[in-house]
Design a protein around this motif. Sequence first.
Motif, PDB file in Angstrom:
ATOM      1  N   VAL A  39       0.836  -1.209   0.000  1.00 23.63           N
ATOM      2  CA  VAL A  39       0.000   0.000   0.000  1.00 23.63           C
ATOM      3  C   VAL A  39       0.865   1.251   0.000  1.00 23.63           C
ATOM      4  CG1 VAL A  39      -1.618   1.371   1.367  1.00 23.63           C
ATOM      5  CG2 VAL A  39      -1.984  -1.086   1.088  1.00 23.63           C
ATOM      6  N   TRP A  40       1.878   1.268   0.849  1.00 23.73           N
ATOM      7  CA  TRP A  40       2.647   2.494   1.037  1.00 23.73           C
ATOM      8  C   TRP A  40       3.803   2.651   0.055  1.00 23.73           C
ATOM      9  CZ3 TRP A  40      -0.574   5.273   3.366  1.00 23.73           C
ATOM     10  CH2 TRP A  40      -1.426   4.727   4.318  1.00 23.73           C
ATOM     11  N   THR A  41       3.916   1.725  -0.874  1.00 19.14           N
ATOM     12  CA  THR A  41       4.882   1.896  -1.956  1.00 19.14           C
ATOM     13  C   THR A  41       4.197   2.221  -3.272  1.00 19.14           C
ATOM     14  OG1 THR A  41       4.863  -0.493  -2.389  1.00 19.14           O
ATOM     15  CG2 THR A  41       6.555   0.345  -0.886  1.00 19.14           C
ATOM     16  N   ASP A  42       2.880   2.368  -3.235  1.00 21.26           N
ATOM     17  CA  ASP A  42       2.096   2.638  -4.432  1.00 21.26           C
ATOM     18  C   ASP A  42       1.205   3.850  -4.162  1.00 21.26           C
ATOM     19  OD1 ASP A  42      -0.326   2.502  -6.208  1.00 21.26           O
ATOM     20  OD2 ASP A  42       0.745   0.766  -7.018  1.00 21.26           O
ATOM     21  N   ALA A  43       1.381   4.911  -4.924  1.00 23.89           N
ATOM     22  CA  ALA A  43       0.640   6.147  -4.675  1.00 23.89           C
ATOM     23  C   ALA A  43      -0.863   5.947  -4.791  1.00 23.89           C
ATOM     24  CB  ALA A  43       1.105   7.240  -5.644  1.00 23.89           C
TER      25      ALA A  43
END
Length: 619
Positions: A39-43
């Motif tokens: 989740v937090w590596t994909d905008a």
Amino acid sequence: MNKFKKILVATVVAGLAVTSCNDDFVNTSPLDQVSEAAVWTDAALAEAFVTELYGGLGNGGFDEQMLASLTDETAFTHPGRNITTITESRSNPADPGWINGTLSWVNMYSRIRACNLALKNLEAPKFNNSNKIAERLRGEATFMRAYFYHQLVRYFGGVPLVDRPYTLGEEDYMAPRNSMEECINFIVKDCDQAATLLEGTTLAAGRASKAAALALKSRILIYAASDLYDMNTAKAKSSAMAAFSKPEVLAISTGSRTERWTKAKAAAKAVLDLTGYGVALNLSAPVSKEEGSTNYMNIALSRNGGEKDLIFARYFINAKQENGGRQGLFNGPNGYHNWAGNTPIQNFVDDYEMMDGTKFSWQNPQQASQPYVGRDPRFYASLLYDGAPWKPRTADVAAKDPVNQIQTGQYELGDGSGTKTPYFGLDTRKSTVEDWNGSYTGYYMRKFIDPNPGIVDQNTWQQVPWPHLRYTEAIFNYAEACIELGEDAEARTWLNKIRFRSGMPALTESGDALRQRYRNERRIEMAFEEQRYHDARRWMIAPTTLGRKANIITVLGTLKPGKTVSLYKYDPNSYNYEYKVTDMDPGKENRTWLDKMYFLPIHRDEMNRNNKLVQNPGY
């Protein structure tokens, strides 16, 4: 505290859970889940996570049961919903009464944790942030955290402030309640940070903005300056508050109220200085009665320019059939096959002024004989009363009422020979149409219900947004602060802007008289918008308002001599009308005020989970 011992998982998109799967036997990723790390590596996924934070708003105030029915605005028609647990002051930690999900302790802390997860993971974004999306998402998450905390604070008082996501293996998951002052400061800080992070952004309707952050700050600072939040005043007006062992969790003792009112005034003025908001506020004289009603209706329905008053709202679309789009069904008349859920009580109806700005009085013979004539134009845009014009009836009822008028009384039918037959109106509890859904009070809600005759309320969803934060509220906040600071002329200037667009004459009072006119003006303008419950408590006038017995109206229409009527319609030429105000049957609702109700009880389960919590006074 509930959820402190758990790793809360926030939904990224419908049907997707933020979990991870790494099986030693089958090293595959599930197709219906997304790992938290992903989740937090994909905008786009981070955006979806933050978008879901808005789910904590629920339907806004547009549920079948409305907060208005906990106040002297409306009464809830149907039994067994725990409404009277609160209105009769029977709330207790095991059974607090009906609490909307948008203010539930459990729900709010679940959402706060999700905000904290977002804020932690967006501090140093792991995706391409060249377009500064991380800063905008942080602004939204910060605003939503402030909003959820403000919900908790205004219902429960000071609450534990948690500004990070708890993790497994911590020594202690318990947390004490912070003081009211600490909570107010925390919310204000979040609002300021959100306003900075959202500066210059233009997002879809319903999402956070700089304006929303400033408006929320204005609201919480007005609360902080009010009687209930001032320790000395609260103790003087409430024995329960005076006897409480931890008054600092409910009220502020440091500094002066003048300082607090000054801060509240400045915060409200910052909202008023924004461009692009406000409706018909540049008038020098009252508009006509018809235009005043139209202006008010356009603001309530958020159309024809009225949408410029909205700062932060919950929107609904027909493509997604949510209960927030069913206000016509929930609150409309039973004679239209609707449910009459939250019906205005006479206490509220009587507070609408006459068109000339004087008070309505049942002691005035002319007003008592024609109580629905010559009232504030907002009256006609907010209420459905006996004889009020409304939508066409449904096909199965149309023949009984071809002129489409609300019928909440008992009338006579006769052929002119002297024989008279009693007839009960179509919108009463003795109607031939769904009598069990009839109003007990003699009124129905009109505000927020789309008057379009093509919208058949019992089977059609409407698209009217719920107003979380309005520009008009900021005007009221500013005027209130000015009054409390002795700046009456400035307060009148802004209050009269609202009155002129509504078709009402200018206020001229000063001092306490102006304060009382202001409070009534706010009551009328913000009707059914979840303002009254908080206002009556923070002003500490609840004993004589929320605790007052609910009044209802009975209407009797008797035929004039020689008149022939076989199909009823409202007609003063054929009928003499008598209006009688009585208390609601105490077996239905017996309103009582106890000072413990200034704040709701923390549920027993939460107290058992967290031994550092202290219960509110009176419980």
